[in-house]
Design an enzyme around this catalytic site. Sequence first.
Site, PDB file in Angstrom:
ATOM      1  N   HIS A   1       0.835  -1.206   0.000  1.00 45.04           N
ATOM      2  CA  HIS A   1       0.000   0.000   0.000  1.00 45.04           C
ATOM      3  C   HIS A   1       0.873   1.261   0.000  1.00 45.04           C
ATOM      4  O   HIS A   1       0.560   2.248  -0.679  1.00 45.04           O
ATOM      5  CB  HIS A   1      -0.906   0.028   1.234  1.00 45.04           C
ATOM      6  CG  HIS A   1      -1.885  -1.096   1.305  1.00 45.04           C
ATOM      7  ND1 HIS A   1      -1.767  -2.134   2.206  1.00 45.04           N
ATOM      8  CD2 HIS A   1      -3.007  -1.369   0.584  1.00 45.04           C
ATOM      9  CE1 HIS A   1      -2.771  -2.974   2.042  1.00 45.04           C
ATOM     10  NE2 HIS A   1      -3.538  -2.538   1.068  1.00 45.04           N
TER      11      HIS A   1
ATOM     12  N   GLU B   1      -0.590  -4.369  -8.837  1.00 45.61           N
ATOM     13  CA  GLU B   1      -0.642  -5.404  -9.871  1.00 45.61           C
ATOM     14  C   GLU B   1      -0.763  -6.809  -9.281  1.00 45.61           C
ATOM     15  O   GLU B   1      -0.999  -7.758 -10.021  1.00 45.61           O
ATOM     16  CB  GLU B   1       0.591  -5.293 -10.766  1.00 45.61           C
ATOM     17  CG  GLU B   1       0.569  -4.025 -11.624  1.00 45.61           C
ATOM     18  CD  GLU B   1       1.838  -3.811 -12.425  1.00 45.61           C
ATOM     19  OE1 GLU B   1       2.800  -4.602 -12.250  1.00 45.61           O
ATOM     20  OE2 GLU B   1       1.886  -2.849 -13.223  1.00 45.61           O
TER      21      GLU B   1
ATOM     22  N   ILE C   1       4.838  -5.658  -4.597  1.00 45.47           N
ATOM     23  CA  ILE C   1       5.888  -5.497  -3.587  1.00 45.47           C
ATOM     24  C   ILE C   1       5.995  -6.807  -2.813  1.00 45.47           C
ATOM     25  O   ILE C   1       4.983  -7.363  -2.378  1.00 45.47           O
ATOM     26  CB  ILE C   1       5.567  -4.328  -2.627  1.00 45.47           C
ATOM     27  CG1 ILE C   1       5.382  -3.031  -3.420  1.00 45.47           C
ATOM     28  CG2 ILE C   1       6.667  -4.170  -1.582  1.00 45.47           C
ATOM     29  CD1 ILE C   1       6.608  -2.580  -4.193  1.00 45.47           C
TER      30      ILE C   1
END
Length: 281
Positions: free
Chosen positions: A37, A148, A176
């Site tokens: 985030h 993504e 990430i």
Amino acid sequence: MNIVNTIKDVKLIIKKWKDENLSIGYVPTMGYLHEGHASLIKKAREENDKVIVSIFVNPIQFGPKEDYSIYPRDLVKDSSLCEKFEVDLIFNPETSEMYPNKIYSHVNVDILTQNLCGEKRPGHFQGVCTVLTKFFNILNPTKAYFGEKDAQQLAVVKKMVEDLNFPIEIIGCPIIREEDGLAKSSRNAYLNKQERKSALILNKSLKEALNALESGEKNSNNIRDIIVSKLNKEPLAKIDYVSIVDSITLQSVEKIQSSILVAIAVYIGKTRLIDNFTFKL
């Protein structure tokens, strides 16, 4: 940084910003924020005058046997992360604020929701698209940012915005990962120590598939078999789906000829995790 709970109050702030011709970057979340985030927030911060993060665990995107009631929540921790990355406003409405009455209007995106998580979680994307439509109308952002890791969600939202003429640019941001390769997810908090170790099998299986593709393999069934074989070696892993689809249409492909999305959903114990990668010839 403001924390606002009502639609009325947030609209007053948005109107002021719009009157000043300020651009607004929006990051929709369900809270329990992590570095994934944070990467979206940082991108929004770089590209906009103002940044809004919504924190709302949306009940209508969860199935009856899913984890809505136990989904992790920590507004204090979330607020700290948002402040660290210079968010201007957190919109944290109650369920009764977003859905004061029984909802009769829903937003569906056909075709793109037939496979992958759309097939395995009936009604999920209807709930996602409906709540995002509400948020887009309430917050009127210039750009909205999505990870993504939720590749199908990103494709669905882009199509919805295109079809319904929302004046919003949708930005996809890279997955990430933890240092050991596990994709960052709020649901990782459910994993015990052994499950956390076992969860590495998702990324490992995708890496083997990517190696095969880079070596010239063009048969999607063979790619799928590589992933399934690897996942089946992990006792705590139960496959929900392994799919190779066109990265634009999200329809299954047999022969790999253009850009594809390789996406998996796997239960580690009782926790459902997803991961993916895209590959272009």
